[in-house]
Scaffold this active site. Structure first.
Site, PDB file in Angstrom:
ATOM      1  N   GLY A  82       0.819  -1.250  -0.042  1.00 27.19           N
ATOM      2  CA  GLY A  82       0.000  -0.155   0.008  1.00 27.19           C
ATOM      3  C   GLY A  82       0.747   1.325  -0.044  1.00 27.19           C
ATOM      4  N   GLU A 103       9.906  -2.425   4.170  1.00 25.74           N
ATOM      5  CA  GLU A 103       9.263  -2.358   2.919  1.00 25.74           C
ATOM      6  C   GLU A 103      10.144  -1.853   1.933  1.00 25.74           C
ATOM      7  OE1 GLU A 103       4.936  -1.066   4.763  1.00 25.74           O
ATOM      8  OE2 GLU A 103       6.084   0.417   4.094  1.00 25.74           O
TER       9      GLU A 103
HETATM   10  C1  5RP Z   1       3.205   0.837   6.324  1.00 29.17           C
HETATM   11  C2  5RP Z   1       2.791   1.867   5.020  1.00 29.17           C
HETATM   12  C3  5RP Z   1       1.379   1.233   4.463  1.00 29.17           C
HETATM   13  O1  5RP Z   1       1.699   0.709   3.051  1.00 29.17           O
HETATM   14  C4  5RP Z   1       0.651   2.579   4.641  1.00 29.17           C
HETATM   15  O2  5RP Z   1       0.791   3.245   5.649  1.00 29.17           O
HETATM   16  C5  5RP Z   1      -0.801   2.353   3.883  1.00 29.17           C
HETATM   17  O3  5RP Z   1      -1.397   1.724   5.029  1.00 29.17           O
HETATM   18  P1  5RP Z   1      -2.963   1.244   4.826  1.00 29.17           P
HETATM   19  O4  5RP Z   1      -3.204   0.113   3.716  1.00 29.17           O
HETATM   20  O5  5RP Z   1      -3.264   0.775   6.253  1.00 29.17           O
HETATM   21  O6  5RP Z   1      -3.603   2.975   4.391  1.00 29.17           O
HETATM   22  O7  5RP Z   1       3.689   2.290   4.586  1.00 29.17           O
HETATM   23  O8  5RP Z   1       4.429   1.266   6.862  1.00 29.17           O
END
Ligand code: 5RP
Length: 221
Positions: A82, A103
């Site tokens: 995401g 990530e």
């Molecule tokens: C986690 C991230 C996530 O991908 C980002 O925060 C998006 O999260 P969500 O899908 O809960 O909106 O970078 O470190």
């Protein structure tokens, strides 16, 4: 459709980018949780996953999906994750879930980055979402001073220790006009583990959940 339904929609749509029998990279967050749940329904299944957080590892294993050590894998065909924001060039802000460092590591061994997001994440210029910066704890004050000199307003995320033992500074007030340059600048400061700008490791494609369905944005090059 509400935001949760849009997340579920793009989580399922990402299956089209996954080949059964392969090992894939898996990100972190509520949208990725929908993707992991969808992966569990795939037949035949994937061979395994390289995970970007302890939380995703737990969810993958709960579904019986093997999780491999990142050091045991040279290349991944695809990484699915995401974003907190994504711009017209596929550059992203990530790290709202504090998993930015792992990530970026997993994204770095993947041939393609498939971003899954609802349409609220699409922006013209990165920076409305506070930019996460993971730091070694003893460097937090000095990195915060440097971020203030850049025009940002950093705040230490309270009560958060990352999977790597790091702390997170969330920085408001930065208009990230040149994501590649700002990523390179902040990443070279002593004590910065990772900045949450994903420009070098930008998305190849974004599956954007909209009221009209899944919109596919591609970012060639
Ligand atoms: C986690 C991230 C996530 O991908 C980002 O925060 C998006 O999260 P969500 O899908 O809960 O909106 O970078 O470190």
């Amino acid at each position: 459709m509400n935001q949760d339904e849009l997340k579920a929609l793009v989580g399922r749509a990402a299956l089209a980018h996954v080949q059964p029998g392969t090992v894939i990279g898996v990100g972190t967050g509520s949208t990725v949780n929908c993707f992991i749940d969808a992966l569990a329904t795939m037949t035949p299944r994937i061979a395994g996953a390289v995970s970007s957080s302890e939380k995703s590892t737990e969810r993958l294993r709960a579904h019986g999906i093997p999780v491999l050590d990142c050091n045991a894998v040279e290349r991944l065909p695809v990484y699915v994750d995401g974003a907190d924001e994504i711009d017209h060039g596929g550059h992203m802000i990530k790290g709202g879930g504090a998993a930015l460092t792992r990530e970026k590591i997993v994204a770095d061994i993947a041939e393609r980055f498939v971003c899954i997001a609802d349409e609220s994440k699409r922006v013209d210029t990165l920076g409305r979402f506070p930019l996460p910066v993971e730091v070694i704890p003893m460097a937090a004050a000095q990195v915060a001073r440097r971020l203030r000199a850049l025009g940002g307003e950093p705040v230490l995320r309270q009560g958060v220790v990352t999977d790597n033992g790091g702390h997170i500074l969330d920085v408001r007030g930065l208009a990230i006009i040149d994501p590649l340059a700002m990523e390179a600048e902040i990443n070279q400061w002593p004590g910065v583990v990772t900045v949450g700008i994903f420009a070098r490791n930008r998305a190849s494609v974004c599956l954007l959940g909209t009221a009209q369905g899944v919109k596919t944005l591609t970012f060639p090059g």
